[in-house]
Design a protein around this motif. Structure first.
Motif, PDB file in Angstrom:
ATOM      1  N   ALA A  25       0.808  -1.221   0.000  1.00 47.36           N
ATOM      2  CA  ALA A  25       0.000   0.000   0.000  1.00 47.36           C
ATOM      3  C   ALA A  25       0.839   1.268   0.000  1.00 47.36           C
ATOM      4  O   ALA A  25       0.540   2.223  -0.729  1.00 47.36           O
ATOM      5  N   VAL A  26       1.868   1.319   0.811  1.00 46.66           N
ATOM      6  CA  VAL A  26       2.662   2.540   0.935  1.00 46.66           C
ATOM      7  C   VAL A  26       3.415   2.828  -0.362  1.00 46.66           C
ATOM      8  O   VAL A  26       3.467   3.981  -0.818  1.00 46.66           O
ATOM      9  N   LYS A  27       3.985   1.802  -0.967  1.00 46.84           N
ATOM     10  CA  LYS A  27       4.696   2.010  -2.229  1.00 46.84           C
ATOM     11  C   LYS A  27       3.734   2.489  -3.313  1.00 46.84           C
ATOM     12  O   LYS A  27       4.064   3.395  -4.113  1.00 46.84           O
ATOM     13  N   LEU A  28       2.540   1.917  -3.343  1.00 42.36           N
ATOM     14  CA  LEU A  28       1.539   2.348  -4.302  1.00 42.36           C
ATOM     15  C   LEU A  28       1.175   3.817  -4.077  1.00 42.36           C
ATOM     16  O   LEU A  28       1.086   4.610  -5.025  1.00 42.36           O
ATOM     17  N   ALA A  29       0.955   4.170  -2.826  1.00 45.20           N
ATOM     18  CA  ALA A  29       0.628   5.564  -2.503  1.00 45.20           C
ATOM     19  C   ALA A  29       1.757   6.500  -2.906  1.00 45.20           C
ATOM     20  O   ALA A  29       1.511   7.612  -3.382  1.00 45.20           O
ATOM     21  N   GLN A  30       2.991   6.064  -2.742  1.00 46.08           N
ATOM     22  CA  GLN A  30       4.143   6.874  -3.140  1.00 46.08           C
ATOM     23  C   GLN A  30       4.124   7.141  -4.641  1.00 46.08           C
ATOM     24  O   GLN A  30       4.384   8.260  -5.093  1.00 46.08           O
ATOM     25  N   VAL A  31       3.793   6.113  -5.424  1.00 50.20           N
ATOM     26  CA  VAL A  31       3.690   6.277  -6.872  1.00 50.20           C
ATOM     27  C   VAL A  31       2.623   7.310  -7.223  1.00 50.20           C
ATOM     28  O   VAL A  31       2.825   8.178  -8.086  1.00 50.20           O
ATOM     29  N   LEU A  32       1.478   7.232  -6.553  1.00 47.98           N
ATOM     30  CA  LEU A  32       0.400   8.189  -6.809  1.00 47.98           C
ATOM     31  C   LEU A  32       0.837   9.610  -6.449  1.00 47.98           C
ATOM     32  O   LEU A  32       0.626  10.554  -7.223  1.00 47.98           O
ATOM     33  N   ALA A  48      -7.739  -6.545   2.820  1.00 48.58           N
ATOM     34  CA  ALA A  48      -6.551  -5.731   3.089  1.00 48.58           C
ATOM     35  C   ALA A  48      -6.875  -4.245   3.198  1.00 48.58           C
ATOM     36  O   ALA A  48      -5.982  -3.431   3.465  1.00 48.58           O
ATOM     37  N   ALA A  49      -8.141  -3.865   3.039  1.00 48.67           N
ATOM     38  CA  ALA A  49      -8.495  -2.450   2.964  1.00 48.67           C
ATOM     39  C   ALA A  49      -8.138  -1.680   4.226  1.00 48.67           C
ATOM     40  O   ALA A  49      -7.520  -0.607   4.162  1.00 48.67           O
ATOM     41  N   ILE A  50      -8.524  -2.188   5.372  1.00 50.80           N
ATOM     42  CA  ILE A  50      -8.325  -1.444   6.619  1.00 50.80           C
ATOM     43  C   ILE A  50      -6.841  -1.206   6.873  1.00 50.80           C
ATOM     44  O   ILE A  50      -6.413  -0.081   7.140  1.00 50.80           O
ATOM     45  N   GLU A  51      -6.052  -2.264   6.780  1.00 48.45           N
ATOM     46  CA  GLU A  51      -4.614  -2.119   7.028  1.00 48.45           C
ATOM     47  C   GLU A  51      -3.967  -1.226   5.987  1.00 48.45           C
ATOM     48  O   GLU A  51      -3.054  -0.445   6.300  1.00 48.45           O
ATOM     49  N   SER A  52      -4.438  -1.309   4.747  1.00 46.75           N
ATOM     50  CA  SER A  52      -3.878  -0.469   3.688  1.00 46.75           C
ATOM     51  C   SER A  52      -4.111   1.005   3.985  1.00 46.75           C
ATOM     52  O   SER A  52      -3.209   1.840   3.834  1.00 46.75           O
ATOM     53  N   ILE A  53      -5.327   1.340   4.415  1.00 39.55           N
ATOM     54  CA  ILE A  53      -5.629   2.726   4.774  1.00 39.55           C
ATOM     55  C   ILE A  53      -4.757   3.170   5.942  1.00 39.55           C
ATOM     56  O   ILE A  53      -4.202   4.283   5.939  1.00 39.55           O
ATOM     57  N   GLN A  54      -4.625   2.322   6.933  1.00 38.03           N
ATOM     58  CA  GLN A  54      -3.791   2.656   8.097  1.00 38.03           C
ATOM     59  C   GLN A  54      -2.359   2.947   7.672  1.00 38.03           C
ATOM     60  O   GLN A  54      -1.759   3.950   8.097  1.00 38.03           O
ATOM     61  N   ARG A  55      -1.796   2.099   6.848  1.00 40.70           N
ATOM     62  CA  ARG A  55      -0.396   2.260   6.434  1.00 40.70           C
ATOM     63  C   ARG A  55      -0.202   3.530   5.605  1.00 40.70           C
ATOM     64  O   ARG A  55       0.783   4.260   5.781  1.00 40.70           O
ATOM     65  N   ILE A  56      -1.151   3.783   4.690  1.00 45.18           N
ATOM     66  CA  ILE A  56      -1.025   4.985   3.864  1.00 45.18           C
ATOM     67  C   ILE A  56      -1.169   6.232   4.721  1.00 45.18           C
ATOM     68  O   ILE A  56      -0.430   7.209   4.551  1.00 45.18           O
ATOM     69  N   ARG A  57      -2.114   6.220   5.645  1.00 40.49           N
ATOM     70  CA  ARG A  57      -2.314   7.382   6.504  1.00 40.49           C
ATOM     71  C   ARG A  57      -1.068   7.677   7.339  1.00 40.49           C
ATOM     72  O   ARG A  57      -0.671   8.845   7.500  1.00 40.49           O
ATOM     73  N   GLU A  58      -0.430   6.655   7.867  1.00 39.98           N
ATOM     74  CA  GLU A  58       0.783   6.855   8.666  1.00 39.98           C
ATOM     75  C   GLU A  58       1.920   7.406   7.814  1.00 39.98           C
ATOM     76  O   GLU A  58       2.680   8.281   8.249  1.00 39.98           O
ATOM     77  N   ALA A  59       2.020   6.908   6.580  1.00 36.14           N
ATOM     78  CA  ALA A  59       3.128   7.326   5.713  1.00 36.14           C
ATOM     79  C   ALA A  59       2.892   8.697   5.087  1.00 36.14           C
ATOM     80  O   ALA A  59       3.845   9.460   4.881  1.00 36.14           O
ATOM     81  N   PHE A  60       1.625   9.009   4.788  1.00 33.48           N
ATOM     82  CA  PHE A  60       1.299  10.248   4.078  1.00 33.48           C
ATOM     83  C   PHE A  60       0.125  10.939   4.777  1.00 33.48           C
ATOM     84  O   PHE A  60      -1.033  10.828   4.338  1.00 33.48           O
ATOM     85  N   PRO A  61       0.396  11.659   5.852  1.00 34.36           N
ATOM     86  CA  PRO A  61      -0.679  12.283   6.635  1.00 34.36           C
ATOM     87  C   PRO A  61      -1.554  13.240   5.832  1.00 34.36           C
ATOM     88  O   PRO A  61      -2.725  13.430   6.174  1.00 34.36           O
ATOM     89  N   ASP A  62      -1.009  13.834   4.758  1.00 34.45           N
ATOM     90  CA  ASP A  62      -1.767  14.824   4.000  1.00 34.45           C
ATOM     91  C   ASP A  62      -2.456  14.265   2.762  1.00 34.45           C
ATOM     92  O   ASP A  62      -3.143  15.000   2.044  1.00 34.45           O
ATOM     93  N   MET A  63      -2.295  12.994   2.496  1.00 32.42           N
ATOM     94  CA  MET A  63      -2.920  12.401   1.321  1.00 32.42           C
ATOM     95  C   MET A  63      -4.427  12.291   1.530  1.00 32.42           C
ATOM     96  O   MET A  63      -4.895  12.004   2.636  1.00 32.42           O
ATOM     97  N   LEU A  64      -5.207  12.510   0.482  1.00 30.89           N
ATOM     98  CA  LEU A  64      -6.653  12.347   0.556  1.00 30.89           C
ATOM     99  C   LEU A  64      -6.986  10.867   0.387  1.00 30.89           C
ATOM    100  O   LEU A  64      -6.722  10.282  -0.662  1.00 30.89           O
ATOM    101  N   ILE A  65      -7.564  10.275   1.431  1.00 31.12           N
ATOM    102  CA  ILE A  65      -7.867   8.851   1.413  1.00 31.12           C
ATOM    103  C   ILE A  65      -9.364   8.650   1.596  1.00 31.12           C
ATOM    104  O   ILE A  65      -9.949   9.086   2.592  1.00 31.12           O
ATOM    105  N   ALA A  66      -9.976   7.991   0.622  1.00 27.84           N
ATOM    106  CA  ALA A  66     -11.378   7.609   0.722  1.00 27.84           C
ATOM    107  C   ALA A  66     -11.469   6.113   1.002  1.00 27.84           C
ATOM    108  O   ALA A  66     -10.673   5.326   0.487  1.00 27.84           O
ATOM    109  N   ALA A  67     -12.450   5.738   1.816  1.00 27.57           N
ATOM    110  CA  ALA A  67     -12.781   4.331   2.001  1.00 27.57           C
ATOM    111  C   ALA A  67     -13.951   4.031   1.075  1.00 27.57           C
ATOM    112  O   ALA A  67     -15.023   4.627   1.211  1.00 27.57           O
ATOM    113  N   GLY A  68     -13.744   3.148   0.103  1.00 25.56           N
ATOM    114  CA  GLY A  68     -14.763   2.882  -0.898  1.00 25.56           C
ATOM    115  C   GLY A  68     -15.509   1.577  -0.677  1.00 25.56           C
ATOM    116  O   GLY A  68     -15.083   0.723   0.100  1.00 25.56           O
TER     117      GLY A  68
END
Length: 207
Positions: A25-32, A48-68
């Motif tokens: 998840a974090v590497k994917l978010a980095q690419v985005l 994997a959705a919940i953990e993916s959101i958690q990991r992205i949020r920790e790595a990128f606090p300012d990223m816009l994250i939607a739960a779909g």
């Protein structure tokens, strides 16, 4: 315009992702982030959705994250706990909408006809997902709805490079959701350079 709507309007295209492995998840978010799409809709279609959101949020606090693909109040709780900024659902479920309002998190529910738009407006919502967009009349349907209803839409479903600009030129479209720039096989095979190319192409199309 709300802060969320402004962010969506600036971003224009929201990648819709059904990630299978949270460790990617974090590497994917980095690419985005690095290639012009600082947002992601992580769908609850995988475990994997919940953990993916958690990991992205920790790595990128300012990223816009939607739960779909949020279908239940329990999933709303999970999304909030994980750090999602906004809830997105494929349909209009008044129970889920009311619960999000009680929890003070924005929800963008799915609609595809006038009756559902009016039900959403009755509950105070003015930003809605139009889903499935192409199957529900696409651009022509949105033009018809815009003549009647003072709401904005995030069309998703059947959006692709050949039609995304025709949606984004509509005054009642705030952003589009899409999956084409994030193929699951490229994520699974960790083909980050290929994903970066696809994301850059989107950024160039909507620039």
């Amino acid at each position: 315009m709300s802060d969320l709507n402004q962010k969506l309007s600036d971003i224009k295209v929201v990648p819709v992702i059904a990630i299978q492995d949270a460790s990617k998840a974090v590497k994917l978010a980095q690419v985005l982030m690095d290639n012009g799409l600082p947002c992601a809709e992580i769908t609850f279609r995988t475990s994997a959705a919940i953990e993916s959101i958690q990991r992205i949020r920790e790595a990128f606090p300012d990223m816009l994250i939607a739960a779909g693909t949020v279908l239940t109040t329990a999933q709303v709780d999970d999304a909030i706990q994980a750090g999602a900024d906004v809830i997105v659902s494929p349909g209009f479920n008044p129970t889920t909408v009311k619960y999000c309002q009680q929890r003070h998190i924005t929800i963008i529910p799915g609609v595809n006809n006038p009756s559902l738009v009016e039900q959403a407006m009755e509950m105070g919502l003015n930003t809605l997902k139009f889903f499935p967009a192409e199957a529900s009349g696409g651009v022509d349907m949105l033009k018809a709805l815009s003549a009647v209803y003072p709401v904005t839409f995030m069309p998703t479903g059947g959006i692709k490079p050949s039609n995304v600009k025709s949606y984004l030129t509509l005054p009642n479209v705030i952003a589009c959701g899409g999956t084409w720039m994030i193929p699951n096989d490229l994520i699974e095979n960790e083909q980050w350079d290929e994903l970066a190319k696809l994301v850059k192409e989107v950024a160039n199309i909507i620039a």
